[in-house]
Design an enzyme around this catalytic site. Structure first.
Site, PDB file in Angstrom:
ATOM      1  N   ARG A 157       0.012  -9.103  13.275  1.00 36.10           N
ATOM      2  CA  ARG A 157      -0.632  -8.058  12.462  1.00 36.10           C
ATOM      3  C   ARG A 157      -1.521  -8.666  11.379  1.00 36.10           C
ATOM      4  O   ARG A 157      -2.549  -8.094  11.023  1.00 36.10           O
ATOM      5  CB  ARG A 157       0.450  -7.156  11.831  1.00 36.10           C
ATOM      6  CG  ARG A 157       1.159  -6.309  12.889  1.00 36.10           C
ATOM      7  CD  ARG A 157       2.416  -5.675  12.353  1.00 36.10           C
ATOM      8  NE  ARG A 157       2.163  -4.651  11.357  1.00 36.10           N
ATOM      9  CZ  ARG A 157       3.073  -4.203  10.510  1.00 36.10           C
ATOM     10  NH1 ARG A 157       4.301  -4.685  10.533  1.00 36.10           N
ATOM     11  NH2 ARG A 157       2.763  -3.271   9.642  1.00 36.10           N
ATOM     12  N   ARG A 166      11.998  -5.753   4.134  1.00 36.22           N
ATOM     13  CA  ARG A 166      11.582  -4.354   4.056  1.00 36.22           C
ATOM     14  C   ARG A 166      12.525  -3.453   4.850  1.00 36.22           C
ATOM     15  O   ARG A 166      12.951  -3.786   5.945  1.00 36.22           O
ATOM     16  CB  ARG A 166      10.162  -4.209   4.608  1.00 36.22           C
ATOM     17  CG  ARG A 166       9.694  -2.769   4.600  1.00 36.22           C
ATOM     18  CD  ARG A 166       8.227  -2.646   4.461  1.00 36.22           C
ATOM     19  NE  ARG A 166       7.525  -2.768   5.721  1.00 36.22           N
ATOM     20  CZ  ARG A 166       6.227  -2.486   5.845  1.00 36.22           C
ATOM     21  NH1 ARG A 166       5.523  -2.126   4.789  1.00 36.22           N
ATOM     22  NH2 ARG A 166       5.644  -2.610   7.004  1.00 36.22           N
ATOM     23  N   LYS A 179       0.837  -1.213   0.000  1.00 36.97           N
ATOM     24  CA  LYS A 179       0.000   0.000   0.000  1.00 36.97           C
ATOM     25  C   LYS A 179       0.871   1.261   0.000  1.00 36.97           C
ATOM     26  O   LYS A 179       0.630   2.173  -0.768  1.00 36.97           O
ATOM     27  CB  LYS A 179      -0.901   0.051   1.253  1.00 36.97           C
ATOM     28  CG  LYS A 179      -1.867  -1.106   1.370  1.00 36.97           C
ATOM     29  CD  LYS A 179      -2.825  -0.916   2.551  1.00 36.97           C
ATOM     30  CE  LYS A 179      -2.161  -0.854   3.914  1.00 36.97           C
ATOM     31  NZ  LYS A 179      -1.478  -2.097   4.335  1.00 36.97           N
ATOM     32  N   ARG A 219      -9.068   1.220   9.252  1.00 37.94           N
ATOM     33  CA  ARG A 219      -8.610  -0.148   9.477  1.00 37.94           C
ATOM     34  C   ARG A 219      -9.651  -0.964  10.230  1.00 37.94           C
ATOM     35  O   ARG A 219      -9.434  -2.144  10.488  1.00 37.94           O
ATOM     36  CB  ARG A 219      -7.336  -0.102  10.288  1.00 37.94           C
ATOM     37  CG  ARG A 219      -6.093  -0.552   9.495  1.00 37.94           C
ATOM     38  CD  ARG A 219      -4.972  -0.550  10.474  1.00 37.94           C
ATOM     39  NE  ARG A 219      -3.756  -1.166  10.071  1.00 37.94           N
ATOM     40  CZ  ARG A 219      -2.712  -0.534   9.537  1.00 37.94           C
ATOM     41  NH1 ARG A 219      -2.794   0.716   9.187  1.00 37.94           N
ATOM     42  NH2 ARG A 219      -1.580  -1.195   9.333  1.00 37.94           N
ATOM     43  N   ARG A 253      11.817  -1.775  10.627  1.00 39.47           N
ATOM     44  CA  ARG A 253      10.804  -1.390  11.626  1.00 39.47           C
ATOM     45  C   ARG A 253      10.658  -2.493  12.666  1.00 39.47           C
ATOM     46  O   ARG A 253      10.608  -3.669  12.324  1.00 39.47           O
ATOM     47  CB  ARG A 253       9.451  -1.193  10.921  1.00 39.47           C
ATOM     48  CG  ARG A 253       9.183   0.220  10.518  1.00 39.47           C
ATOM     49  CD  ARG A 253       7.980   0.351   9.635  1.00 39.47           C
ATOM     50  NE  ARG A 253       6.771  -0.279  10.150  1.00 39.47           N
ATOM     51  CZ  ARG A 253       5.601  -0.238   9.541  1.00 39.47           C
ATOM     52  NH1 ARG A 253       5.487   0.409   8.392  1.00 39.47           N
ATOM     53  NH2 ARG A 253       4.557  -0.817  10.050  1.00 39.47           N
TER      54      ARG A 253
HETATM   55  P1  AMP Z   1       1.247   0.778   9.063  1.00 36.08           P
HETATM   56  O1  AMP Z   1       2.458   1.614   8.867  1.00 36.08           O
HETATM   57  O2  AMP Z   1       0.057   1.267   8.280  1.00 36.08           O
HETATM   58  O3  AMP Z   1       1.515  -0.692   8.853  1.00 36.08           O
HETATM   59  O4  AMP Z   1       0.830   0.947  10.615  1.00 36.08           O
HETATM   60  C1  AMP Z   1       1.702   0.535  11.643  1.00 36.08           C
HETATM   61  C2  AMP Z   1       0.926   0.383  12.933  1.00 36.08           C
HETATM   62  O5  AMP Z   1       0.321   1.639  13.296  1.00 36.08           O
HETATM   63  C3  AMP Z   1      -0.241  -0.602  12.880  1.00 36.08           C
HETATM   64  O6  AMP Z   1       0.175  -1.935  13.094  1.00 36.08           O
HETATM   65  C4  AMP Z   1      -1.112  -0.075  14.019  1.00 36.08           C
HETATM   66  O7  AMP Z   1      -0.576  -0.431  15.287  1.00 36.08           O
HETATM   67  C5  AMP Z   1      -0.960   1.425  13.873  1.00 36.08           C
HETATM   68  N1  AMP Z   1      -1.977   1.995  12.947  1.00 36.08           N
HETATM   69  C6  AMP Z   1      -1.752   2.610  11.759  1.00 36.08           C
HETATM   70  N2  AMP Z   1      -2.914   3.003  11.200  1.00 36.08           N
HETATM   71  C7  AMP Z   1      -3.895   2.619  12.046  1.00 36.08           C
HETATM   72  C8  AMP Z   1      -5.308   2.711  12.028  1.00 36.08           C
HETATM   73  N3  AMP Z   1      -5.976   3.282  11.003  1.00 36.08           N
HETATM   74  N4  AMP Z   1      -5.999   2.185  13.079  1.00 36.08           N
HETATM   75  C9  AMP Z   1      -5.362   1.616  14.120  1.00 36.08           C
HETATM   76  N5  AMP Z   1      -4.044   1.480  14.205  1.00 36.08           N
HETATM   77  C10 AMP Z   1      -3.301   1.983  13.185  1.00 36.08           C
END
Ligand code: AMP
Length: 210
Positions: free
Chosen positions: A167, A123, A13, A88, A156
């Site tokens: 996740r 990554r 994404k 999400r 990360r």
């Molecule tokens: P991402 O970079 O989008 O993979 O997000 C990393 C982490 O941030 C996720 O595993 C969640 O812990 C948190 N996070 C990001 N976006 C959201 C969201 N819309 N709702 C809840 N948690 C989020």
């Protein structure tokens, strides 16, 4: 274009959002990047989010809704936006609807779990600008250095294999139901992950008619 990108963590994404954002000249809003910046800056939101993120769990909906309302009210979002990683959960999507946040299309990038697990181990993420690379499929020009800002590339914490598995469970239970939510509104498009980033972008273009 007001677009939501759906898909498991590591589905691509962020990478596709960066490409589309440059092409369409609209901003990408990544709640993950906003939260990581808040953690780095030590803000109250960052302190609240840290433990959830490190455990691979979702940050509470009310925190996310506050962030997204504030960000989408900024002037650069007036002509459109790409939402990467938000909504999400169904409550986030419902809250966005009731705040009047408009969406033209929710595009889901479909990737098998095992492909995700293999992919996440390669990554690398820029410490400074959050751009992502992959050591095999999308390597930076110079190892360990971001092509865009020269920042240091790191792994990360939540890309560790056990956290990735957690996740994925969260994705299937909390986020995947959003496909039915947007399908019911006639807004869902799906594309299958392709062997290269460029081929996936081509599929996305076809799905969006751009
Ligand atoms: P991402 O970079 O989008 O993979 O997000 C990393 C982490 O941030 C996720 O595993 C969640 O812990 C948190 N996070 C990001 N976006 C959201 C969201 N819309 N709702 C809840 N948690 C989020």
């Amino acid at each position: 274009m007001k677009l939501i990108l759906l898909g498991a963590p590591g589905a691509g994404k962020g990478t596709q959002a960066e490409i589309l954002s440059r092409e369409l000249q609209i901003p990408t809003i990544s709640t993950g990047n906003i939260l990581r910046a808040a953690i780095k800056a030590g803000t109250p939101v960052g302190l609240q989010a840290k433990s959830y993120i490190e455990a691979g769990q979702l940050v509470p909906d009310d925190v996310i809704i506050g962030i997204i309302r504030e960000r989408l009210a900024e002037s650069d979002c007036a002509n459109g936006y790409i939402l990467d990683g938000v909504p999400r959960t169904i409550p986030q999507a419902e809250a966005m609807e009731s705040c009047g946040i408009e969406i033209d299309c929710a595009l889901s990038i479909e990737v098998e779990d095992q492909v995700i697990i293999d992919r996440m181990s390669g990554r690398r993420t820029c410490k400074d600008c959050s751009s992502t690379f992959h050591i095999v499929s999308n390597p930076p020009r110079q190892e360990g250095v971001c092509d865009f800002c020269g920042g240091e590339l790191t792994i990360r914490k939540d890309d560790a294999p056990e956290t990735v598995k957690a996740r994925l469970v969260v994705y299937h239970t909390e986020t995947e139901p959003l496909k039915a939510f947007y399908a019911a509104r006639g807004k869902l498009r799906t594309v299958d992950n392709q062997p290269t980033i460029e081929a996936t972008t081509a599929e996305i273009r076809k799905a969006l008619g751009i």
